[in-house]
Design a protein around this motif. Structure first.
Motif, PDB file in Angstrom:
ATOM      1  N   SER A 120       5.426   8.436   1.546  1.00 50.73           N
ATOM      2  CA  SER A 120       4.789   8.395   0.236  1.00 50.73           C
ATOM      3  C   SER A 120       3.782   9.524   0.082  1.00 50.73           C
ATOM      4  O   SER A 120       3.678  10.151  -0.989  1.00 50.73           O
ATOM      5  CB  SER A 120       4.103   7.037   0.037  1.00 50.73           C
ATOM      6  OG  SER A 120       3.627   6.901  -1.271  1.00 50.73           O
TER       7      SER A 120
ATOM      8  N   ASP B  13       0.848   4.955  -4.794  1.00 48.29           N
ATOM      9  CA  ASP B  13       1.736   4.245  -3.871  1.00 48.29           C
ATOM     10  C   ASP B  13       1.224   4.391  -2.444  1.00 48.29           C
ATOM     11  O   ASP B  13       1.193   3.423  -1.670  1.00 48.29           O
ATOM     12  CB  ASP B  13       3.152   4.799  -4.004  1.00 48.29           C
ATOM     13  CG  ASP B  13       4.170   4.018  -3.180  1.00 48.29           C
ATOM     14  OD1 ASP B  13       3.864   2.870  -2.772  1.00 48.29           O
ATOM     15  OD2 ASP B  13       5.275   4.538  -2.964  1.00 48.29           O
TER      16      ASP B  13
ATOM     17  N   PHE C 246      12.131   1.688   4.852  1.00 46.95           N
ATOM     18  CA  PHE C 246      12.169   0.424   4.124  1.00 46.95           C
ATOM     19  C   PHE C 246      13.246  -0.498   4.692  1.00 46.95           C
ATOM     20  O   PHE C 246      13.034  -1.711   4.839  1.00 46.95           O
ATOM     21  CB  PHE C 246      12.447   0.702   2.639  1.00 46.95           C
ATOM     22  CG  PHE C 246      12.655  -0.528   1.805  1.00 46.95           C
ATOM     23  CD1 PHE C 246      11.574  -1.259   1.338  1.00 46.95           C
ATOM     24  CD2 PHE C 246      13.932  -0.962   1.486  1.00 46.95           C
ATOM     25  CE1 PHE C 246      11.762  -2.403   0.566  1.00 46.95           C
ATOM     26  CE2 PHE C 246      14.133  -2.101   0.714  1.00 46.95           C
ATOM     27  CZ  PHE C 246      13.045  -2.819   0.259  1.00 46.95           C
TER      28      PHE C 246
ATOM     29  N   THR D 178       1.051  -3.696  -3.079  1.00 45.15           N
ATOM     30  CA  THR D 178       1.984  -2.637  -2.696  1.00 45.15           C
ATOM     31  C   THR D 178       3.255  -2.626  -3.530  1.00 45.15           C
ATOM     32  O   THR D 178       3.874  -1.568  -3.697  1.00 45.15           O
ATOM     33  CB  THR D 178       2.359  -2.771  -1.207  1.00 45.15           C
ATOM     34  OG1 THR D 178       2.903  -4.070  -0.966  1.00 45.15           O
ATOM     35  CG2 THR D 178       1.151  -2.558  -0.332  1.00 45.15           C
TER      36      THR D 178
ATOM     37  N   LEU E 244      -0.267   1.142   0.000  1.00 36.79           N
ATOM     38  CA  LEU E 244       0.420   0.745   1.232  1.00 36.79           C
ATOM     39  C   LEU E 244      -0.553   0.416   2.362  1.00 36.79           C
ATOM     40  O   LEU E 244      -0.187  -0.284   3.314  1.00 36.79           O
ATOM     41  CB  LEU E 244       1.379   1.858   1.679  1.00 36.79           C
ATOM     42  CG  LEU E 244       2.728   1.886   0.958  1.00 36.79           C
ATOM     43  CD1 LEU E 244       3.434   3.205   1.211  1.00 36.79           C
ATOM     44  CD2 LEU E 244       3.597   0.709   1.408  1.00 36.79           C
TER      45      LEU E 244
ATOM     46  N   THR F 266       6.813   4.597  -7.506  1.00 38.16           N
ATOM     47  CA  THR F 266       7.659   5.614  -6.874  1.00 38.16           C
ATOM     48  C   THR F 266       9.108   5.453  -7.294  1.00 38.16           C
ATOM     49  O   THR F 266       9.818   6.446  -7.517  1.00 38.16           O
ATOM     50  CB  THR F 266       7.521   5.531  -5.346  1.00 38.16           C
ATOM     51  OG1 THR F 266       6.188   5.878  -4.978  1.00 38.16           O
ATOM     52  CG2 THR F 266       8.495   6.471  -4.654  1.00 38.16           C
TER      53      THR F 266
ATOM     54  N   ALA G  27       4.986   0.626  -5.045  1.00 40.74           N
ATOM     55  CA  ALA G  27       6.363   0.973  -4.719  1.00 40.74           C
ATOM     56  C   ALA G  27       7.191   1.184  -5.976  1.00 40.74           C
ATOM     57  O   ALA G  27       8.031   2.098  -6.051  1.00 40.74           O
ATOM     58  CB  ALA G  27       6.975  -0.127  -3.858  1.00 40.74           C
ATOM     59  N   GLN G  28       6.976   0.350  -6.991  1.00 35.98           N
ATOM     60  CA  GLN G  28       7.721   0.494  -8.228  1.00 35.98           C
ATOM     61  C   GLN G  28       7.340   1.773  -8.972  1.00 35.98           C
ATOM     62  O   GLN G  28       8.173   2.357  -9.683  1.00 35.98           O
ATOM     63  CB  GLN G  28       7.500  -0.723  -9.121  1.00 35.98           C
ATOM     64  CG  GLN G  28       8.200  -1.980  -8.630  1.00 35.98           C
ATOM     65  CD  GLN G  28       9.707  -1.840  -8.608  1.00 35.98           C
ATOM     66  OE1 GLN G  28      10.298  -1.261  -9.513  1.00 35.98           O
ATOM     67  NE2 GLN G  28      10.335  -2.366  -7.570  1.00 35.98           N
TER      68      GLN G  28
ATOM     69  N   LEU H 245       6.318   4.473   5.995  1.00 38.96           N
ATOM     70  CA  LEU H 245       6.315   4.392   4.533  1.00 38.96           C
ATOM     71  C   LEU H 245       5.102   5.110   3.952  1.00 38.96           C
ATOM     72  O   LEU H 245       5.208   5.800   2.923  1.00 38.96           O
ATOM     73  CB  LEU H 245       6.322   2.929   4.095  1.00 38.96           C
ATOM     74  CG  LEU H 245       7.630   2.174   4.344  1.00 38.96           C
ATOM     75  CD1 LEU H 245       7.436   0.681   4.116  1.00 38.96           C
ATOM     76  CD2 LEU H 245       8.739   2.714   3.445  1.00 38.96           C
TER      77      LEU H 245
ATOM     78  N   GLN I 125      12.434   7.656   3.169  1.00 40.69           N
ATOM     79  CA  GLN I 125      11.661   6.487   2.752  1.00 40.69           C
ATOM     80  C   GLN I 125      12.521   5.223   2.778  1.00 40.69           C
ATOM     81  O   GLN I 125      12.092   4.164   3.246  1.00 40.69           O
ATOM     82  CB  GLN I 125      11.100   6.706   1.351  1.00 40.69           C
ATOM     83  CG  GLN I 125      10.258   5.534   0.847  1.00 40.69           C
ATOM     84  CD  GLN I 125      10.048   5.583  -0.646  1.00 40.69           C
ATOM     85  OE1 GLN I 125      10.998   5.655  -1.417  1.00 40.69           O
ATOM     86  NE2 GLN I 125       8.785   5.564  -1.051  1.00 40.69           N
TER      87      GLN I 125
END
Length: 434
Positions: free
Chosen positions: A96, A182, A124, A29, A186, A36, A33-34, A92, A120
């Protein structure tokens, strides 16, 4: 090679199946995430052609991190933490998926994009304090530094690999496919948190409102060791994080182009690369009992490294290639030291605080970690305008060393803090064996 095995990351926490599933899911994940993290500002710039709009991601990201980081910590002290993790993970996934939907539909409304980014970040900000607060329920206290080192190693590796992958894929696949990746990744985290046992809070608070947040802050006033764990991090980040100076130093000291270039990329990658190396060779952290002293030394090393970085940038005239290597090396050392400091500080918050306040303290931790570097950007930018970028970086490192020394003298209990090693641990797996 017993000596080398003792230096490599302590993998004993991975013997605990619930932690292992969370950690393995995080590998997947964090890359998503990176993607996004890179795609959002790139899409905003593509829509507006304005760096000013891209800069708004700082505001739209920081405000929910602060507000929901504090409130999310209170929630994590009021409800079953497994339930909260499941809910925020669904949140999340949902945000996404909305990122993917707006990109696939050809959205050109920047405010819709910024609004989704804020939502988002709110999810988080609730999810992360809760994840940290559950670790003492899954692992014994003496393995928390190793577990936090493993977590940070994965995060920092993702911070390097994610932008590289995103930069390569955006021109080929477009934004929507990155958001979709992403979203899909997740589900690995969702699977891991659904498999956790119930995690009720011992002495849970009944009302996770403003009063409970204030009570969490008041808790720190009566626990100077925990309070100091935040103070020294603020000193390290506000005075010692020179990332706002990287563009100018890359251009003026090392001859890079205005818009980036190799020197620029190396400077930005050096600190996370150092953190990854520090995590890979973190096998020794589980053997440290005097965790407070370890934090002090780690932050001093960070300050010295940032001083060295500034000096190298200042001496680059006529020897840019050599000094660039020195500057990058100093940042790598600093990144490793920062990883060590963060691992011990997080472990101290998890082990020294009572269960009914752990969530709120982790919420404060999120706010400090997110806010410190952003304040540093302002401080270093202003200082560079007065004394030059290299001098600002070097001077900031000196202030870190001085400030940390003053803090250590002011609160000797923090320096003396130790986590006693448990007895009867002979049956635990050896570092590197899990």
């Amino acid at each position: 090679m017993p000596a080398l095995r003792g230096l490599l990351a302590d993998t004993r926490p991975l013997a605990e199946p619930h932690y292992r599933r969370l950690w393995l899911a995080n590998i997947v994940t964090v890359i998503g995430a990176q993607l996004t993290v890179v795609a959002v500002p790139a899409q905003i710039y593509g829509i507006t052609g304005s760096s000013a709009y891209v800069g708004l991601t700082g505001v739209f990201g920081l405000v929910p991190l602060v507000v929901f980081g504090l409130w999310g910590g209170a929630l994590a002290d009021a409800v079953d933490r497994r339930t909260l993790l499941i809910c925020t993970t669904f949140g999340l996934i949902g945000t996404s998926a909305l990122f993917w939907l707006q990109a696939a539909a050809g959205n050109t409304n920047v405010w819709l994009l910024l609004g989704l980014f804020s939502v988002q970040q709110a999810f988080f900000a609730v999810n992360q304090p809760t994840r940290s607060a559950v670790l003492p329920k899954l692992l014994p206290a003496h393995l928390l530094p190793a577990a936090n080192s493993l977590n940070m190693t994965v995060f920092q590796a993702g911070a390097i690999a994610g932008p590289l992958v995103a930069g390569a894929l955006i021109p080929v696949l477009g934004f929507s496919w990155l958001y979709l990746a992403d979203t899909v990744t997740l589900f690995a985290t969702l699977f891991a948190v659904v498999g956790l046992p119930r995690l009720p809070v011992e002495g849970a608070i009944t009302s996770p409102g403003l009063r409970s947040v204030v009570d969490g802050l008041a808790y720190l006033r009566h626990h100077p060791v925990l309070l100091m764990s935040f103070v020294v991090d603020i000193i390290a980040m506000v005075f010692g994080m020179p990332r706002a100076l990287f563009p100018e130093i890359a251009h003026t000291s090392f001859g890079g182009p205005d818009e980036g270039g190799l020197a620029f990329a190396l400077l930005f990658a050096a600190i996370p690369a150092g953190a990854v190396l520090g995590g890979v060779f973190s096998g020794w952290v589980s053997r440290i009992e005097r965790q407070g002293l370890a934090v002090i030394w780690a932050i001093v090393v960070w300050g010295v490294a940032m001083t060295g970085f500034g000096i190298a940038a200042g001496l680059a005239d006529g020897a840019a290639g050599t000094m660039l290597a020195v500057a990058v090396g100093m940042l790598v050392v600093g990144g490793a030291a920062d990883m060590v400091s963060a691992a011990f500080r997080t472990s101290m918050l998890q082990s020294a605080a009572s269960d009914d306040v752990r969530g709120r303290l982790q919420g404060i931790f999120i706010v400090v970690v997110a806010g410190g570097p952003r304040i540093a950007d302002v401080v270093h930018g202003s200082a560079a305008a007065m004394v030059g970028a290299a001098a600002a970086a070097a001077g900031g490192g000196v202030l870190v060393v001085v400030g940390t020394a003053v803090a250590a003298l002011a609160v000797p209990a923090f320096v003396r803090y130790r986590l006693p090693r448990p007895t009867g641990d002979e049956s635990a797996p050896a570092p590197g064996s899990a």
